[in-house]
Design an enzyme around this catalytic site. Structure first.
Site, mmCIF file in Angstrom:
data_model
loop_
_atom_site.group_PDB
_atom_site.id
_atom_site.type_symbol
_atom_site.label_atom_id
_atom_site.label_comp_id
_atom_site.label_asym_id
_atom_site.label_seq_id
_atom_site.Cartn_x
_atom_site.Cartn_y
_atom_site.Cartn_z
ATOM 1 N N ARG A 1 1.012 -1.059 0.085
ATOM 2 C CA ARG A 1 0.057 -0.034 0.011
ATOM 3 C C ARG A 1 0.786 1.376 0.193
ATOM 4 O O ARG A 1 1.578 1.623 0.865
ATOM 5 C CB ARG A 1 -0.848 0.044 1.328
ATOM 6 C CG ARG A 1 -1.541 1.324 1.448
ATOM 7 C CD ARG A 1 -2.550 1.224 2.548
ATOM 8 N NE ARG A 1 -3.779 0.394 2.035
ATOM 9 C CZ ARG A 1 -5.215 0.615 2.394
ATOM 10 N NH1 ARG A 1 -5.266 1.408 3.485
ATOM 11 N NH2 ARG A 1 -6.008 0.175 1.922
ATOM 12 N N HIS B 1 -7.067 0.633 -6.543
ATOM 13 C CA HIS B 1 -7.248 -0.233 -5.520
ATOM 14 C C HIS B 1 -7.935 -1.555 -6.017
ATOM 15 O O HIS B 1 -9.264 -2.030 -5.742
ATOM 16 C CB HIS B 1 -8.232 0.450 -4.282
ATOM 17 C CG HIS B 1 -8.292 -0.272 -2.922
ATOM 18 N ND1 HIS B 1 -7.220 -1.306 -2.770
ATOM 19 C CD2 HIS B 1 -8.995 0.098 -1.974
ATOM 20 C CE1 HIS B 1 -7.502 -1.648 -1.509
ATOM 21 N NE2 HIS B 1 -8.381 -0.824 -0.901
ATOM 22 N N GLN C 1 -9.770 -4.396 -3.776
ATOM 23 C CA GLN C 1 -11.179 -3.937 -3.268
ATOM 24 C C GLN C 1 -12.433 -3.977 -4.254
ATOM 25 O O GLN C 1 -13.269 -4.557 -4.009
ATOM 26 C CB GLN C 1 -11.137 -2.329 -2.956
ATOM 27 C CG GLN C 1 -12.433 -1.658 -2.251
ATOM 28 C CD GLN C 1 -12.887 -2.265 -0.996
ATOM 29 O OE1 GLN C 1 -11.970 -2.218 -0.103
ATOM 30 N NE2 GLN C 1 -13.997 -2.847 -0.912
ATOM 31 N N ASP D 1 -17.334 7.051 -1.404
ATOM 32 C CA ASP D 1 -16.065 6.891 -0.876
ATOM 33 C C ASP D 1 -15.615 8.031 -0.125
ATOM 34 O O ASP D 1 -16.415 9.389 -0.587
ATOM 35 C CB ASP D 1 -14.945 6.305 -1.886
ATOM 36 C CG ASP D 1 -13.642 6.159 -1.126
ATOM 37 O OD1 ASP D 1 -13.459 6.110 0.109
ATOM 38 O OD2 ASP D 1 -12.748 6.271 -2.071
ATOM 39 N N CYS E 1 -16.338 1.227 0.245
ATOM 40 C CA CYS E 1 -15.079 0.532 0.490
ATOM 41 C C CYS E 1 -14.669 0.509 1.954
ATOM 42 O O CYS E 1 -14.000 -0.369 2.432
ATOM 43 C CB CYS E 1 -13.956 1.098 -0.345
ATOM 44 S SG CYS E 1 -13.574 2.825 -0.136
ATOM 45 N N ARG F 1 -13.285 -9.236 0.994
ATOM 46 C CA ARG F 1 -11.532 -8.845 0.892
ATOM 47 C C ARG F 1 -10.909 -10.178 1.015
ATOM 48 O O ARG F 1 -9.856 -10.534 0.257
ATOM 49 C CB ARG F 1 -11.336 -7.492 1.630
ATOM 50 C CG ARG F 1 -11.858 -6.336 1.229
ATOM 51 C CD ARG F 1 -11.347 -5.853 0.212
ATOM 52 N NE ARG F 1 -9.855 -5.660 0.068
ATOM 53 C CZ ARG F 1 -9.242 -4.703 0.648
ATOM 54 N NH1 ARG F 1 -9.747 -3.424 1.021
ATOM 55 N NH2 ARG F 1 -7.710 -4.585 0.739
HETATM 56 N N1 CP Z 1 -11.363 -0.655 2.197
HETATM 57 C C1 CP Z 1 -9.705 -0.787 2.596
HETATM 58 O O1 CP Z 1 -8.917 -0.654 1.895
HETATM 59 O O2 CP Z 1 -9.925 -0.459 4.030
HETATM 60 P P1 CP Z 1 -8.542 -0.137 4.852
HETATM 61 O O3 CP Z 1 -7.964 1.168 4.455
HETATM 62 O O4 CP Z 1 -8.949 -0.297 6.097
HETATM 63 O O5 CP Z 1 -7.443 -1.171 4.488
HETATM 64 N N1 NVA Z 2 -9.975 6.629 -1.501
HETATM 65 C C1 NVA Z 2 -9.572 6.224 -0.330
HETATM 66 C C2 NVA Z 2 -9.809 4.522 -0.145
HETATM 67 C C3 NVA Z 2 -9.664 3.996 1.218
HETATM 68 C C4 NVA Z 2 -9.880 2.616 1.274
HETATM 69 C C5 NVA Z 2 -8.156 6.573 0.261
HETATM 70 O O1 NVA Z 2 -7.386 6.342 -0.732
HETATM 71 O O2 NVA Z 2 -7.968 6.998 1.477
#
Ligand code: CP
Ligand code: NVA
Length: 309
Positions: A103, A130, A133, A225, A265, A293
């Site tokens: 990440r 992502h 997701q 989101d 998400c 997930r």
């Molecule tokens: N949806 C998602 O990726 O959640 P987190 O940021 O908690 O991993």
């Molecule tokens: N768009 C959000 C998604 C989190 C899972 C972010 O990047 O923070």
């Protein structure tokens, strides 16, 4: 199958449908423990430049449940690109572990990890995409709607990483993708163009608009989101103002089909992009998405590692 899952474009439509099939099998057979030794003696390295609940827990739990070991490498542990270059991190890790999940802030960091590592690399969210997701999301849609094509999928919110991956997968699977956002917050044009090309081939369409009511009208799926993603916290207030008419509340949600599902998400900022009455309604499937997930990513890892399919 490509070596990595950096973008949803690394998969073909057939591979996506195969992942759903395997995920459903894995989900059913958790109790039978059929896959419990699949990752025996294997290690997953999990690199996190940003916080996480679902991604960390689902990857770590999933890999452990299938017999492997997962290592969490947080921002302070390896300082991606600061303490050591991304290519060097990739070339160290691939001598020790079997698979890497990352990440990152920059999408290029995941691309470079994939480029320089000989073991599979999975994108666990970058500033652009992502993919894990949206695999879990469409698995959830299949479970609730019985199909993944010929649906009207509507995303209300900023043109962000989630919107890009959702747009790509909807177009690949042949569902119409509508996105309603405030002016100036449209998704990246390269994602829109690529999605439009795929949608045309698959008999669906991509519509980007500033009108949330028009976008939600008759939708099968309404998705939102956070307005400010991780890394955009300094824009929180300005975005809250820009998006004040884009909240998914009951008044807006009622424009969708009566049996429409609500998706997010997570994490959700209740009272901002979504109201409690929508996210807590019977139409909401947000926790099914979170659970999926686990199953979708197990299927992805089994596929990338080529074991026990
Ligand atoms: N949806 C998602 O990726 O959640 P987190 O940021 O908690 O991993
Ligand atoms: N768009 C959000 C998604 C989190 C899972 C972010 O990047 O923070």
């Amino acid at each position: 199958m490509k070596k990595d899952l950096v973008s949803i474009l690394d998969l073909t439509k057939e591979e996506i449908l195969d992942i759903f099939k395997l995920a459903k099998k894995v989900k059913k057979e958790v109790k039978a423990k059929k896959y419990r030794n699949s990752f025996n003696q294997m290690t997953l390295a999990m690199i996190f430049e940003k916080p996480s609940l679902r991604t960390r827990v689902s990857f770590e739990t999933g890999f452990t449940q299938l017999g492997g070991h997962a290592i969490y490498l947080g921002p302070k542990d390896i300082s991606l690109g600061l303490r050591e270059s991304v290519p060097d991190i990739a070339r160290n890790l691939d001598r020790m572990v079997d698979i890497i999940m990352a990440r990152t802030f920059s999408h290029k960091s995941v691309e470079d990890l994939a480029k320089y590592s000989s073991v599979p690399v999975i994108n666990g969210l970058s500033d652009k995409e992502h993919p894990c997701q949206v695999l879990a999301d469409y698995l959830t849609i299949e479970e609730h709607k019985g199909k993944t094509s010929n649906l009207k999928f509507t995303f209300v919110g900023a043109g962000n990483n989630m919107s890009h991956s959702l747009m790509l997968i909807s177009s690949m699977l042949g569902s119409d993708f509508y996105l309603a956002c405030a002016k100036g917050y449209e998704p990246d044009d390269q994602y829109v163009q690529k999605s439009k090309e795929m949608a045309e081939r698959n008999g669906s369409k991509v519509v980007i608009t500033n009108d949330p009511v028009e976008a939600v009208k008759g939708a099968d799926v309404v998705y939102t989101d956070v307005w400010a993603s991780m890394g955009e916290e300094s824009e929180k207030e300005i975005r809250a103002k820009a998006f004040k008419d884009y909240q998914v509340n009951m008044k807006l949600f009622k424009n969708a089909k009566p049996d429409a599902i609500f998706m997010h998400c997570l994490p959700a900022h209740r009272g901002e992009e979504v109201t409690d009455d929508v996210i807590d309604s019977k139409n909401s499937v947000v926790f099914d998405e979170a659970e999926n997930r686990l199953h979708a990513q197990k299927a992805v890892m089994l596929t990338l590692l080529g074991v026990n399919k």
